[in-house]
Write a protein that holds these residues in place. Structure first.
Motif, mmCIF file in Angstrom:
data_model
loop_
_atom_site.group_PDB
_atom_site.id
_atom_site.type_symbol
_atom_site.label_atom_id
_atom_site.label_comp_id
_atom_site.label_asym_id
_atom_site.label_seq_id
_atom_site.Cartn_x
_atom_site.Cartn_y
_atom_site.Cartn_z
ATOM 1 N N VAL A 64 0.832 -1.214 0.000
ATOM 2 C CA VAL A 64 0.000 0.000 0.000
ATOM 3 C C VAL A 64 0.866 1.264 0.000
ATOM 4 C CG1 VAL A 64 -0.358 0.136 2.515
ATOM 5 C CG2 VAL A 64 -2.067 1.084 0.953
ATOM 6 N N VAL A 65 1.960 1.242 0.764
ATOM 7 C CA VAL A 65 2.848 2.411 0.804
ATOM 8 C C VAL A 65 3.644 2.502 -0.495
ATOM 9 C CG1 VAL A 65 4.778 3.494 2.019
ATOM 10 C CG2 VAL A 65 2.918 2.441 3.315
ATOM 11 N N ALA A 66 4.085 1.360 -1.010
ATOM 12 C CA ALA A 66 4.821 1.361 -2.282
ATOM 13 C C ALA A 66 3.959 1.917 -3.405
ATOM 14 C CB ALA A 66 5.280 -0.060 -2.616
ATOM 15 N N LYS A 67 2.694 1.505 -3.442
ATOM 16 C CA LYS A 67 1.791 1.985 -4.493
ATOM 17 C C LYS A 67 1.570 3.493 -4.368
ATOM 18 C CE LYS A 67 -2.775 1.167 -6.503
ATOM 19 N NZ LYS A 67 -3.951 0.283 -6.477
ATOM 20 N N ALA A 68 1.380 3.974 -3.143
ATOM 21 C CA ALA A 68 1.181 5.419 -2.935
ATOM 22 C C ALA A 68 2.410 6.207 -3.384
ATOM 23 C CB ALA A 68 0.872 5.698 -1.465
ATOM 24 N N ALA A 70 4.708 5.185 -5.552
ATOM 25 C CA ALA A 70 4.844 5.045 -7.007
ATOM 26 C C ALA A 70 3.891 5.994 -7.724
ATOM 27 C CB ALA A 70 4.583 3.599 -7.421
ATOM 28 N N LYS A 71 2.662 6.098 -7.240
ATOM 29 C CA LYS A 71 1.661 6.953 -7.883
ATOM 30 C C LYS A 71 1.914 8.442 -7.649
ATOM 31 C CE LYS A 71 -2.416 4.427 -8.838
ATOM 32 N NZ LYS A 71 -3.859 4.419 -8.678
ATOM 33 N N SER A 72 2.780 8.787 -6.702
ATOM 34 C CA SER A 72 3.042 10.201 -6.396
ATOM 35 C C SER A 72 3.696 10.941 -7.555
ATOM 36 C CB SER A 72 3.948 10.312 -5.160
ATOM 37 O OG SER A 72 5.298 9.976 -5.498
ATOM 38 N N GLY A 73 4.336 10.194 -8.464
ATOM 39 C CA GLY A 73 5.022 10.823 -9.594
ATOM 40 C C GLY A 73 6.392 11.371 -9.235
ATOM 41 N N LYS A 74 6.838 11.159 -8.012
ATOM 42 C CA LYS A 74 8.126 11.705 -7.562
ATOM 43 C C LYS A 74 9.303 10.762 -7.772
ATOM 44 C CE LYS A 74 5.978 14.474 -3.938
ATOM 45 N NZ LYS A 74 5.807 14.671 -2.500
ATOM 46 N N VAL A 96 3.306 -14.295 2.305
ATOM 47 C CA VAL A 96 4.127 -14.292 1.083
ATOM 48 C C VAL A 96 3.254 -14.045 -0.141
ATOM 49 C CG1 VAL A 96 5.572 -15.708 -0.437
ATOM 50 C CG2 VAL A 96 5.980 -15.701 2.030
ATOM 51 N N SER A 97 2.128 -14.736 -0.227
ATOM 52 C CA SER A 97 1.225 -14.578 -1.362
ATOM 53 C C SER A 97 0.683 -13.154 -1.460
ATOM 54 C CB SER A 97 0.072 -15.582 -1.241
ATOM 55 O OG SER A 97 -0.822 -15.414 -2.300
ATOM 56 N N ALA A 98 0.245 -12.611 -0.326
ATOM 57 C CA ALA A 98 -0.319 -11.258 -0.319
ATOM 58 C C ALA A 98 0.724 -10.207 -0.694
ATOM 59 C CB ALA A 98 -0.905 -10.944 1.057
ATOM 60 N N VAL A 99 1.919 -10.338 -0.165
ATOM 61 C CA VAL A 99 2.977 -9.356 -0.449
ATOM 62 C C VAL A 99 3.401 -9.438 -1.910
ATOM 63 C CG1 VAL A 99 5.344 -8.647 0.088
ATOM 64 C CG2 VAL A 99 3.800 -9.311 1.927
ATOM 65 N N THR A 100 3.582 -10.643 -2.416
ATOM 66 C CA THR A 100 3.983 -10.825 -3.808
ATOM 67 C C THR A 100 2.950 -10.209 -4.746
ATOM 68 O OG1 THR A 100 5.095 -12.884 -3.206
ATOM 69 C CG2 THR A 100 4.637 -12.539 -5.537
ATOM 70 N N SER A 101 1.704 -10.537 -4.532
ATOM 71 C CA SER A 101 0.624 -9.999 -5.358
ATOM 72 C C SER A 101 0.521 -8.482 -5.208
ATOM 73 C CB SER A 101 -0.693 -10.671 -4.959
ATOM 74 O OG SER A 101 -1.760 -10.116 -5.662
ATOM 75 N N GLY A 102 0.628 -7.991 -3.977
ATOM 76 C CA GLY A 102 0.504 -6.555 -3.721
ATOM 77 C C GLY A 102 1.601 -5.740 -4.380
ATOM 78 N N VAL A 103 2.822 -6.242 -4.336
ATOM 79 C CA VAL A 103 3.940 -5.528 -4.959
ATOM 80 C C VAL A 103 3.767 -5.517 -6.478
ATOM 81 C CG1 VAL A 103 6.442 -5.571 -5.373
ATOM 82 C CG2 VAL A 103 5.551 -5.893 -3.046
ATOM 83 N N LEU A 104 3.362 -6.631 -7.038
ATOM 84 C CA LEU A 104 3.107 -6.687 -8.481
ATOM 85 C C LEU A 104 2.031 -5.678 -8.877
ATOM 86 C CD1 LEU A 104 3.316 -7.961 -11.319
ATOM 87 C CD2 LEU A 104 1.606 -9.626 -10.557
ATOM 88 N N HIS A 105 0.939 -5.637 -8.127
ATOM 89 C CA HIS A 105 -0.150 -4.711 -8.455
ATOM 90 C C HIS A 105 0.262 -3.253 -8.252
ATOM 91 C CE1 HIS A 105 -2.615 -8.367 -8.438
ATOM 92 N NE2 HIS A 105 -3.368 -7.688 -9.275
ATOM 93 N N ALA A 106 1.091 -2.983 -7.264
ATOM 94 C CA ALA A 106 1.579 -1.612 -7.070
ATOM 95 C C ALA A 106 2.317 -1.145 -8.324
ATOM 96 C CB ALA A 106 2.492 -1.531 -5.848
ATOM 97 N N ASP A 109 -0.349 -1.154 -11.476
ATOM 98 C CA ASP A 109 -1.365 -0.112 -11.317
ATOM 99 C C ASP A 109 -0.787 1.301 -11.477
ATOM 100 O OD1 ASP A 109 -3.158 -2.140 -10.807
ATOM 101 O OD2 ASP A 109 -3.380 -1.701 -8.673
ATOM 102 N N SER A 110 0.476 1.477 -11.088
ATOM 103 C CA SER A 110 1.075 2.810 -11.133
ATOM 104 C C SER A 110 1.863 3.065 -12.416
ATOM 105 C CB SER A 110 2.010 3.001 -9.932
ATOM 106 O OG SER A 110 3.149 2.156 -10.056
ATOM 107 N N GLY A 111 2.311 2.003 -13.077
ATOM 108 C CA GLY A 111 3.174 2.169 -14.242
ATOM 109 C C GLY A 111 4.614 2.487 -13.871
ATOM 110 N N VAL A 112 4.915 2.433 -12.586
ATOM 111 C CA VAL A 112 6.258 2.697 -12.078
ATOM 112 C C VAL A 112 6.834 1.358 -11.596
ATOM 113 C CG1 VAL A 112 7.560 3.861 -10.236
ATOM 114 C CG2 VAL A 112 5.706 5.063 -11.413
#
Length: 162
Positions: A64-68, A70-74, A96-106, A109-112
């Motif tokens: 969740v923090v990584a996605k935020a 990444a999406k900041s544009g900074k 492990v499953s949740a973190v792996t999936s979450g990092v991939l989606h971050a 979803d952000s393009g970063v």
């Protein structure tokens, strides 16, 4: 580049900014991974003030923090650092499953680029081996991946391919 394809550089362009999100849980390992990442960023041309570090309670909170960030544009890329150790948690597979999936989606979803620098080991000893011990420092490898991916994305965008 024609048929040669596109390749990112392992040396950062001046002014590139990166974020690192680090889990405090298993900090004996994650602090070493962070040190390895910071060292590689500096060695590959990133100025220390151009790396922002955010601490989260555990690996589950990384996405969740990584996605935020990444999406900041900074940032050109975000590195996630954590350690999920089989013996330390009864819900190892779920985390492990949740973190792996979450990092991939971050990342998608952000393009970063959001880089998976999370160790998944059977023991604390294996974690320490991968955090500067016998097997090198996986945090440093994650930082190098972040630089290369940031460079590649920059080239693709310049060519209108991303």
């Amino acid at each position: 580049m024609g048929n040669a394809g596109y390749v990112g550089s392992v040396t950062a362009d001046k002014g590139m900014k990166f974020a690192v999100v680090v889990a405090r849980f298993n900090s004996l390992v994650t602090k070493e991974l962070l040190e390895g990442a910071i060292e590689v960023f500096e060695r590959h041309g990133v100025n220390p003030p151009d790396v922002d570090v955010a601490w989260v309670p555990g690996s589950f909170e990384l996405p969740v923090v990584a996605k935020a960030m990444a999406k900041s544009g900074k940032y050109e890329a975000v590195v996630c650092i954590g350690a999920v150790i089989q013996g330390a948690t009864s819900h190892y597979d779920a985390v492990v499953s949740a973190v792996t999936s979450g990092v991939l989606h971050a990342s998608t979803d952000s393009g970063v680029p959001v880089i998976f620098g999370v160790l998944t080991t059977d023991s604390l000893e294996q974690g320490l081996d991968r955090a500067g011990g016998k097997v090198g420092n996986k945090g440093g490898e994650a930082a190098a991946t972040a630089i290369e991916m940031a460079s590649l994305m920059k080239k693709l965008k310049a060519e209108g391919k991303a």
